[in-house]
Design an enzyme around this catalytic site. Structure first.
Site, PDB file in Angstrom:
ATOM      1  N   ILE A  77      -7.790   5.528 -10.877  1.00  0.00           N
ATOM      2  CA  ILE A  77      -7.897   5.193 -12.286  1.00  0.00           C
ATOM      3  C   ILE A  77      -7.516   6.445 -13.064  1.00  0.00           C
ATOM      4  O   ILE A  77      -7.628   7.565 -12.562  1.00  0.00           O
ATOM      5  CB  ILE A  77      -9.302   4.681 -12.680  1.00  0.00           C
ATOM      6  CG1 ILE A  77     -10.393   5.675 -12.273  1.00  0.00           C
ATOM      7  CG2 ILE A  77      -9.561   3.333 -12.051  1.00  0.00           C
ATOM      8  CD1 ILE A  77     -11.796   5.216 -12.655  1.00  0.00           C
ATOM      9  N   ASP A  78      -7.047   6.253 -14.281  1.00  0.00           N
ATOM     10  CA  ASP A  78      -6.530   7.365 -15.064  1.00  0.00           C
ATOM     11  C   ASP A  78      -7.601   8.416 -15.332  1.00  0.00           C
ATOM     12  O   ASP A  78      -8.806   8.118 -15.328  1.00  0.00           O
ATOM     13  CB  ASP A  78      -5.996   6.867 -16.402  1.00  0.00           C
ATOM     14  CG  ASP A  78      -4.815   5.928 -16.251  1.00  0.00           C
ATOM     15  OD1 ASP A  78      -4.134   6.002 -15.214  1.00  0.00           O
ATOM     16  OD2 ASP A  78      -4.582   5.122 -17.173  1.00  0.00           O
ATOM     17  N   LYS A  79      -7.136   9.616 -15.631  1.00  0.00           N
ATOM     18  CA  LYS A  79      -8.038  10.733 -15.925  1.00  0.00           C
ATOM     19  C   LYS A  79      -9.066  10.357 -16.979  1.00  0.00           C
ATOM     20  O   LYS A  79     -10.266  10.615 -16.818  1.00  0.00           O
ATOM     21  CB  LYS A  79      -7.228  11.948 -16.377  1.00  0.00           C
ATOM     22  CG  LYS A  79      -8.078  13.125 -16.831  1.00  0.00           C
ATOM     23  CD  LYS A  79      -7.220  14.261 -17.363  1.00  0.00           C
ATOM     24  CE  LYS A  79      -8.069  15.404 -17.894  1.00  0.00           C
ATOM     25  NZ  LYS A  79      -7.250  16.506 -18.454  1.00  0.00           N
ATOM     26  N   ARG A 135      -3.396  -0.574 -20.252  1.00  0.00           N
ATOM     27  CA  ARG A 135      -2.983   0.156 -21.458  1.00  0.00           C
ATOM     28  C   ARG A 135      -1.604  -0.296 -21.924  1.00  0.00           C
ATOM     29  O   ARG A 135      -1.384  -0.559 -23.115  1.00  0.00           O
ATOM     30  CB  ARG A 135      -2.993   1.656 -21.171  1.00  0.00           C
ATOM     31  CG  ARG A 135      -4.359   2.200 -20.788  1.00  0.00           C
ATOM     32  CD  ARG A 135      -4.261   3.601 -20.213  1.00  0.00           C
ATOM     33  NE  ARG A 135      -3.761   4.556 -21.220  1.00  0.00           N
ATOM     34  CZ  ARG A 135      -3.423   5.803 -20.926  1.00  0.00           C
ATOM     35  NH1 ARG A 135      -3.496   6.240 -19.670  1.00  0.00           N
ATOM     36  NH2 ARG A 135      -3.009   6.606 -21.891  1.00  0.00           N
TER      37      ARG A 135
END
Length: 346
Positions: free
Chosen positions: A144-146, A264
């Site tokens: 998962i993204d930062k 997103r």
């Protein structure tokens, strides 16, 4: 020495014209194979069609062809173990489930050589994690993204890595995200209903079925592709509206596929970017007329994309039991929801 592992890939409909691009589209992200690495494997004779090596990355491809990719034994990792605290939701000899905080990078990369989840896991597990994607992502079968918080499963054994990677490739892993977005994606919105790849399922669930690939200009972003992108399907269920008139929403998002930045990019494409998402939301601002000046200012200053991996379910690689884990909203998203509720919630 163990035998090299193998990955079988079938080329889907409307593929890119050259082999390296087609394989890059089709291989599961859990395999950790970039287009550059795939081109190298092709040139080394490690990619076969019907048992015959194909050694030219630019070789033409056709839908329905099946390729076998030989993955050589990964080199030992030189990543350093770092004693970073982890929020462990579940752990046994095969897997670890982590509730990752926003701001933590999953694995080392240019610009983030240390302080990552992998560095923390190497310390926690005594350096014993199966290599994924060469040696670049030990134990990591998805990410998962930062700046996205929430649940992530990590493999502790080769058996777990292979079993989990297969589940992610088959899209059988359950993932529910909580998202806060600009605007309200209503089933009654004729604009949404008129967009290609967008539909509404029973119960007003928004379904976005649009392929994703690298943005042609900004290589740090994903963008909807008219041709050659990776198949991507996101479902979003409206849970709450905020403001008068409604100007923001809480969504439950479920992933049928798991592409980079999928939620997103999809929500931004249909005109409902995540609150706090500077990369995909651009200069989108909250309307003070609908939310009030104080709430609108709080929303505009929110420092990260408002996205949280709230549920994660998979089949245990050893026992075969179906596991489901949940993670509550972190403090910053709870504060965001409380502020939005001050503007009215329906």
């Amino acid at each position: 020495m163990s035998q090299p592992s193998r990955l079988e890939v079938e080329i889907g409909a409307d593929p890119p014209r050259r082999l390296d691009k087609a394989l890059a589209r089709e291989v599961p992200e859990s395999a950790g194979l970039s287009r550059t690495r795939l081109a190298r494997l092709i040139a080394e004779g490690r990619v076969r069609r019907a048992g015959v090596p194909v050694t030219e990355p630019k070789a033409p491809v056709s839908a329905g062809e099946v390729y076998e990719i030989e993955l050589p034994e990964p080199a030992p990792t030189d990543m350093q173990a770092e004693p970073i605290p982890l929020s462990i939701v579940y752990e046994d000899e095969e897997v670890i489930v982590i509730d990752k905080p926003a701001g933590m990078v999953v694995h080392p990369a240019p610009g983030a050589p240390s302080g990552t989840l992998v560095n923390a896991l190497l310390a926690h597990c005594g350096g014993q994690l199966p290599a994924v994607g060469g040696s670049a992502r030990p134990g990591i079968v998805h990410r998962i993204d930062k700046e996205t918080s929430g649940l992530l499963v990590v493999a502790r054994t080769d058996r777990a890595q292979q079993a989990l990677a297969a589940q992610f490739a088959a899209h059988t892993v359950h993932r529910r995200y909580v998202a806060f977005c600009h605007g309200v994606p209503e089933a009654s919105d004729p604009r949404l209903r008129g967009l290609p790849g967008v539909s509404f399922e029973p119960g007003g669930v928004l379904r976005i079925d649009l392929p994703l690939g690298r943005h042609p200009v900004d290589r740090q972003r994903q963008a909807v592709q008219r041709r050659g992108g990776r198949h991507a399907v996101t479902r979003a269920e409206l849970r709450a509206r905020f403001g008068s008139p409604p100007a923001a929403a809480r969504l439950d998002c479920r992933l049928e596929t798991g592409r980079t930045h999928q939620i997103r990019a999809h929500l931004a494409h249909v005109g409902h970017p995540l609150i706090g998402d500077r990369r995909y939301g651009g200069r989108r601002r909250a309307p003070a007329s609908a939310l009030g000046e104080e709430v609108a200012a709080f929303v505009d200053a929110f420092p990260r994309q408002a996205l949280h991996a709230a549920e994660l379910g998979f089949v245990h690689p050893a026992s075969g039991a179906r596991l489901l884990f949940t993670a509550p909203l972190p403090n910053d998203l709870s504060a965001l929801e409380a502020m939005l509720s001050c503007a009215g919630r329906t």
